[in-house]
Write an enzyme that holds these catalytic residues in place. Sequence first.
Site, short mmCIF file in Angstrom:
data_model
loop_
_atom_site.label_atom_id
_atom_site.label_comp_id
_atom_site.label_asym_id
_atom_site.label_seq_id
_atom_site.Cartn_x
_atom_site.Cartn_y
_atom_site.Cartn_z
N GLY A 194 60.65 24.55 46.25
CA GLY A 194 60.48 23.38 45.44
C GLY A 194 61.69 23.20 44.87
CB ALA A 243 64.16 18.44 45.96
CB ILE A 272 60.72 24.01 37.51
CG1 ILE A 272 59.80 23.46 36.74
CG2 ILE A 272 61.19 25.32 37.25
CD1 ILE A 272 58.41 24.35 36.97
CB ALA A 273 64.37 23.45 41.57
NE ARG A 289 43.92 19.27 38.50
CZ ARG A 289 42.94 20.07 38.23
NH1 ARG A 289 41.69 19.52 38.06
NH2 ARG A 289 43.03 21.14 37.62
CG ASN A 315 49.14 24.74 45.12
OD1 ASN A 315 50.27 24.38 45.50
ND2 ASN A 315 48.19 23.88 44.28
CB VAL A 328 57.27 29.51 38.93
CG1 VAL A 328 57.27 28.31 37.92
CG2 VAL A 328 58.37 30.39 38.63
CG ASN A 378 50.63 26.40 37.63
OD1 ASN A 378 50.47 27.50 37.14
ND2 ASN A 378 51.26 25.62 36.42
CG ASP A 390 51.93 30.95 29.32
OD1 ASP A 390 51.63 29.90 29.04
OD2 ASP A 390 52.00 31.53 30.34
CG HIS A 398 50.64 30.04 33.62
ND1 HIS A 398 51.05 29.68 32.21
CD2 HIS A 398 50.68 28.70 34.39
CE1 HIS A 398 51.61 28.31 32.51
NE2 HIS A 398 51.36 27.92 33.54
P1 NAI Z 1 57.73 18.94 40.96
O1 NAI Z 1 56.74 18.45 41.47
O2 NAI Z 1 58.68 18.40 40.28
O3 NAI Z 1 58.68 20.04 42.13
C1 NAI Z 1 57.88 20.53 43.01
C2 NAI Z 1 58.61 20.60 44.18
O4 NAI Z 1 57.95 21.31 45.28
C3 NAI Z 1 58.88 19.30 45.01
O5 NAI Z 1 60.10 18.90 45.13
C4 NAI Z 1 57.93 19.56 46.20
O6 NAI Z 1 58.51 18.64 47.36
C5 NAI Z 1 58.14 20.87 46.32
N1 NAI Z 1 57.10 21.54 47.38
C6 NAI Z 1 55.77 21.24 47.53
N2 NAI Z 1 55.35 21.94 48.52
C7 NAI Z 1 56.08 22.79 48.93
C8 NAI Z 1 56.33 23.68 50.03
N3 NAI Z 1 55.22 23.91 50.77
N4 NAI Z 1 57.37 24.36 50.16
C9 NAI Z 1 58.50 24.01 49.38
N5 NAI Z 1 58.58 22.96 48.72
C10 NAI Z 1 57.35 22.33 48.24
O7 NAI Z 1 57.09 20.16 39.95
P2 NAI Z 1 57.64 21.23 38.80
O8 NAI Z 1 57.68 20.32 37.59
O9 NAI Z 1 59.10 21.56 39.33
O10 NAI Z 1 56.76 22.26 38.84
C11 NAI Z 1 56.55 23.18 39.98
C12 NAI Z 1 55.27 23.95 39.80
O11 NAI Z 1 55.57 24.90 38.66
C13 NAI Z 1 54.22 23.29 39.72
O12 NAI Z 1 52.96 23.69 40.38
C14 NAI Z 1 53.71 23.35 38.02
O13 NAI Z 1 52.38 23.36 37.88
C15 NAI Z 1 54.54 24.70 37.77
N6 NAI Z 1 54.65 25.17 36.29
C16 NAI Z 1 54.29 26.68 36.08
C17 NAI Z 1 54.76 27.21 35.00
C18 NAI Z 1 54.12 28.58 34.55
O14 NAI Z 1 54.56 28.80 33.49
N7 NAI Z 1 53.81 29.39 35.72
C19 NAI Z 1 55.18 26.28 33.91
C20 NAI Z 1 55.34 24.80 34.17
C21 NAI Z 1 55.39 24.43 35.53
#
Ligand code: NAI
Length: 326
Positions: A11, A13, A16-17, A92, A105, A129, A131, A159, A187
């Site tokens: 992920g 790009a 979070i990254a 989602r 997922n 990380v 979800n 959290d 989480h």
């Molecule tokens: P985002 O949507 O900005 O980035 C996710 C990236 O993952 C996208 O660039 C997408 O192209 C890529 N991606 C999707 N499927 C993939 C795969 N099979 N292989 C490689 N890359 C893939 O989302 P964001 O904001 O960066 O969040 C990422 C995840 O982290 C989400 O699932 C979010 O719910 C989760 N999260 C978890 C937290 C925790 O405390 N555990 C806190 C905040 C977010």
Amino acid sequence: MKTPVRVAVTGAAGQIAYSLLFRIAAGDMLGRDQPVILQLLEIPPAMDALKGVAMELEDCAFPLLAGMTLSDKAEEAFRDADFALLVGARPRGPGMERKDLLEANAQIFSTQGKALNDVASRGIKVLVVGNPANTNALIASRNAPDLDARAFTSMTRLDHNRAIAQLAAKTGAETTDVQRMIVWGNHSATQYPDISQATVKGKAAPDLVPRDWYEKEFIPTVQQRGAAIIKARGASSAASAASSAIDHVRDWVMGTPDGDWVSMGIPSDGSYGIEEGLMYSFPVTCRNGEYSIVQDLSVDEFSRSMMQATETELREERDGVAHLLP
Ligand code: NAI
């Protein structure tokens, strides 16, 4: 200078990254004397955006960034990886039910678990990380039978940090005054942020705040913080999630401070009556790159029911993806 270690990030790009990669390359996660090679994984439609992120990383001229690879194939990105931060996940979409999200997922994390099993370093440490993080970590682990199950962890550190910040604010203390916070379980909104063992400047936290505030404000605020950020920012927590991922891996590798602990989603060994094998958040101490669950904490009736509610949710998530668990 130490030999570079390989850090795979999925992920790469995404939001979070965009915080996380720069902090890793700056040395915040593994130390200011540890060079890193970043092995970045994305899906094909995001590869152009990923190139842009890689250009920015180059432009920082980080002294510790010893190399970078960009790929849309897990077997390439995970090759010989010493660490994997699995951030990428399917968000989602409109009309998607929770079970559809779990299923989408589950597919991703079973594939990535197999790839890790095939090509990663045998001593790899994995943080999930994306979800639903706990269940994704469970799926990845079960699809990687040749790797140590304890190498797979999921992130509840955000959290944990949120809970520390809330308690510090309520008691007029600094976050560094708060110790022994616990987040139990998933989480998700069923997580149990528990202050029963916490101290603020060495004083027992439950004696410093009203019970009513704890049950009716603190717990729901921490549980719902992710939703509150989405409402305010129009996007989910990103920089704080990245910061917590850095904290999680750093403490796992470098150790937790004496007298304190952190919360990590890890495979349950049956401690506190939590079903063995579930990916459940426990209080842990870390030494020499290994974590151990803090034992013998007293658990009252209220805590027990909160711990069980979040355990029940994790069981249901696991049972929902049973067909992908070898
Ligand atoms: P985002 O949507 O900005 O980035 C996710 C990236 O993952 C996208 O660039 C997408 O192209 C890529 N991606 C999707 N499927 C993939 C795969 N099979 N292989 C490689 N890359 C893939 O989302 P964001 O904001 O960066 O969040 C990422 C995840 O982290 C989400 O699932 C979010 O719910 C989760 N999260 C978890 C937290 C925790 O405390 N555990 C806190 C905040 C977010």
